[in-house]
Structure formats: structure tokens, C-alpha cells
Design an enzyme around this catalytic site. Structure first.
Site, PDB file in Angstrom:
ATOM      1  CE1 TYR A   1       8.213   8.551   5.560  1.00 32.46           C
ATOM      2  CE2 TYR A   1       9.447   6.989   4.255  1.00 32.46           C
ATOM      3  CZ  TYR A   1       8.249   7.551   4.632  1.00 32.46           C
ATOM      4  OH  TYR A   1       7.083   7.101   4.066  1.00 32.46           O
TER       5      TYR A   1
ATOM      6  CE  LYS B   1      -4.820  15.212  12.322  1.00 33.75           C
ATOM      7  NZ  LYS B   1      -6.150  14.976  11.744  1.00 33.75           N
TER       8      LYS B   1
ATOM      9  CG  ASP C   1      -7.518  14.626   8.682  1.00 34.85           C
ATOM     10  OD1 ASP C   1      -6.989  15.738   8.462  1.00 34.85           O
ATOM     11  OD2 ASP C   1      -8.162  14.400   9.713  1.00 34.85           O
TER      12      ASP C   1
ATOM     13  CG  ASP D   1       5.877   7.482   0.838  1.00 40.72           C
ATOM     14  OD1 ASP D   1       5.577   7.183  -0.323  1.00 40.72           O
ATOM     15  OD2 ASP D   1       6.510   6.718   1.599  1.00 40.72           O
TER      16      ASP D   1
ATOM     17  CG  ASP E   1       2.298   5.604  -3.341  1.00 37.09           C
ATOM     18  OD1 ASP E   1       3.211   6.353  -3.736  1.00 37.09           O
ATOM     19  OD2 ASP E   1       2.464   4.403  -3.104  1.00 37.09           O
TER      20      ASP E   1
END
Ligand code: GGG
Length: 353
Positions: free
Chosen positions: A136, A186, A225, A249, A253
Site C-alpha cells: 500500500y 509468508k 494461506d 485487509d 474481510d
């Protein structure tokens, strides 16, 4: 953030785009209903957003940033509809605002409402998302090569930002019964960037300035993941999840699906000196103007903002009213399978505040 002895509470309102313009006024009404449980609220109406950009050529006017910095104690932001293609001169105002005000932590509690008011919620976690870095930073470039275009993006992870978001996660965990922080990363693939995030957050309890403070907090970690997989299979394993910006983010959600609707999930953007409530949902152009947007995420974001400022009683009144409406089930917007309007849900909440 400690409660300052304020005569009034100056709150900037930035509805921005789409249903932001419907849910932020609802959150304002909920705050107004609190009477003397909070300092007298004074609202400042401020503009930002893609719609403002199309009218004026500016998505985040300097005056909005100045007013938030100089005239406001806190703020509520609605939602933004940034286009999915590059638009010259436009940059996402919410991403910019988080950076401008150094609101480095996006705190997103995802909590279900149990049928029994004294019962424990089956889903109860907080996603703590780093809010200023990662992809971002929006440093993207495009070059033309012999085989076609090549797009690149910088992913920034710093020790400073990872440390302060880590501290925020540990502080939140301290106040919760389970006191468990799960670091999401990750670093099996991105060993430099995510490696730094993981190592820095893990190192927070060992920092001299917090010596011993987090001894009762358990640290776990999960590759992003597999974290998503386990989020859906066994959400109860999570308490506080701390993640770099993009993973946070997406995860928050996704977690919203566990409690029935994005329309229920609140957040705050918090820095050391300012807090801005913001529903996790977006601007929902498909239902804009129909009067059926769920106001609960925005109303709960107002409660979260008040709680962060130290107004626990006011925040509890709002949260209890929302929980009663959800439990009773008579008033529900279409995202929850009901037929109620925004106004009907808001009225039901106001009556219970
Ligand atoms: N209130 C959260 C929100 O607006 N989500 C959509 C989002 O993050 N959009 C980014 C953007 O449009 O710039």
C-alpha cells in the site's frame, strides 16, 4: 488512549463515497443519543473520495486533512470507491489519510452475537492490520519490454512499523482473556520482507522498554494461506491476529463472513494521537441510494472509536443496543437476509441506546 477532560468531543465526519453517505449519518445519530455519557459532540462535515475527485480533481482536499489534524479529536470515515483502473491524478484518499495522520494500526474486531446475552460469542477475534506499509505504499511502475508490459510494485516492510504494530497487538492481547497473538506472514517465500515482519513482531516482548510486560501473552504464527484455511475450519483458534497491510485487509474481510456480513464489522484506524472509526465494508455501489445499507458496522465503529478514547460507558451502550437488535432479529437489512431499511435498523438501535 487516555480520556482527556474534554468539554466537547470534536468529531470529523468523512462519509466519502457510496453508502458511506448513508451509514456515517447513522453513526452520528448513535453518538448523539449518548447524551451526558460522553462530552458534547461537535461534528465537522468533511469531504473526500472518488466522487469528490470527479467533481473537483482532488480526492483528499488539504482542508480535510488540516481540519482532522487541527480541529478534531477523532473522526469517522465511511467508504471509498477507488476505480480498478489507473486514473491520472487520483490516489486512494483512505490510504493517503492513514499515512497523513500516521494511523498505523487498523484494528478490526470480528465478534459474533450469542443468542444468550450472557453467553460467549462463538467467533471472537481481532485482526490487527499494519496500516501504512506493505504494497500500500503504492510505488508501482510500468515498463514496456520486448515481450509486453511489465508492472512492478514495491513492498515496504520496516522494523519500526512492524515493531509498533506488534506492540499494539500485544497491548490488545493483554486486555483479552486468552492473551494469544498469532503472527500472519509468508516468510517461507518472502523471507526478507515477511521475514523481517515475523522476526520483529516476535521480538517485541524482548524489547527492554516492555520488559516482562507481555510474559503472559502466548505467541503463535501462521503462514497466511494456511491461516485463511484454518480461519474457516476452526476460527476458535484465533484471538489476536497481527498481519502486514495486505494480508490484514484480506483476512479481516474474510473473517467478516464468519459473523454473517461485512455490514456488521467495524474498525478503527489508530495512531498514537488520533483515532478514526471506519466500517470494514466498502462503498457498495450496487445498493447506494436504496436506503438499505446496514448501518451497524459504522455504528459499531463509532463505539470502537469512543472506547479507544476512553468512553467505555458510551461505547457499551451503543454495543449493547446493537447486540439487542441483532439478537431480537426483528430489524435486519438485506445483507442479513432481512427486509429492513437503514432507517428502521437505526431507529431500533436508537430506541435501545
Ligand atoms: N471502509 C472501507 C473501504 O472503503 N473499503 C474499500 C477500500 O478499501 N477501498 C480502497 C479504495 O477504494 O481506495
Amino acid at each position: 488512549m487516555a480520556t482527556a477532560a474534554r468539554q466537547s468531543l470534536k468529531i470529523g465526519l468523512v462519509p466519502a463515497d457510496g453508502i458511506g453517505k448513508e451509514v456515517i449519518p447513522a453513526a452520528r445519530r448513535a453518538i448523539e443519543a449518548l447524551g451526558s455519557d460522553i462530552p458534547k459532540p461537535e461534528f465537522h462535515d468533511l469531504v473526500a473520495g472518488f466522487e469528490h475527485f470527479t467533481r473537483s480533481g482532488t480526492a483528499l482536499p488539504e482542508e480535510t486533512v488540516r481540519a482532522l489534524r487541527e480541529d478534531c479529536d477523532a473522526a469517522l470515515f465511511g467508504a471509498v470507491s477507488s476505480p480498478s483502473r489507473k486514473v491520472t491524478g487520483y490516489t486512494s484518499p483512505i490510504v493517503a489519510l492513514r499515512k497523513e495522520l500516521d494511523l498505523y494500526a487498523n484494528i478490526r474486531p470480528v465478534v459474533s452475537v450469542s443468542a444468550d446475552p450472557r453467553g460467549k460469542p462463538s467467533i471472537d477475534m481481532v485482526v490487527v492490520r499494519e496500516n501504512t506499509e506493505c504494497l500500500y505504499v503504492k510505488q508501482e511502475t510500468m515498463i514496456h519490454t520486448e515481450t509486453g508490459r511489465e508492472a512492478r510494485a514495491t513492498r515496504l516492510i520496516t522494523e519500526r512499523a512492524s515493531r509498533r504494530i506488534g506492540k499494539m497487538a500485544f497491548e490488545i492481547a493483554l486486555k483479552r482473556p486468552r492473551k494469544l497473538v498469532t503472527i500472519i506472514h509468508k516468510s517461507n517465500v518472502l523471507s526478507v520482507t515477511d521475514g523481517l515482519f515475523r522476526e520483529t513482531v516476535r521480538g517485541v516482548p524482548k524489547l527492554p522498554e516492555v520488559a516482562g510486560r507481555y510474559d503472559n501473552v502466548t505467541i503463535a504464527e501462521q503462514i497466511v494461506d494456511s491461516a485463511v484455511y484454518r480461519l474457516f475450519r476452526e476460527p476458535e483458534i484465533y484471538d489476536v491476529m497481527v498481519a502486514p497491510n495486505l494480508y490484514g485487509d484480506i483476512l479481516s474481510d474474510a473473517a467478516a463472513a464468519l459473523v454473517g456480513s461485512l455490514g456488521l464489522v467495524p474498525s478503527i484506524n489508530a495512531g498514537d494521537h488520533f483515532v478514526m472509526g471506519e466500517p470494514v465494508h466498502g462503498s457498495a455501489p450496487d445498493i447506494e441510494g436504496k436506503g438499505i445499507a446496514n448501518p451497524i458496522a459504522a455504528i459499531r465503529s463509532a463505539a470502537l472509536m469512543l472506547r479507544h478514547l476512553g468512553y467505555e460507558k458510551g461505547a457499551d451502550r451503543v454495543d449493547n443496543a446493537v447486540n439487542s437488535v441483532l439478537r431480537e432479529g426483528q430489524f435486519a437489512t438485506p445483507d442479513l437476509g432481512g427486509k429492513s431499511t437503514t432507517a428502521e435498523v437505526l431507529d431500533a438501535i436508537l430506541k435501545r441506546i
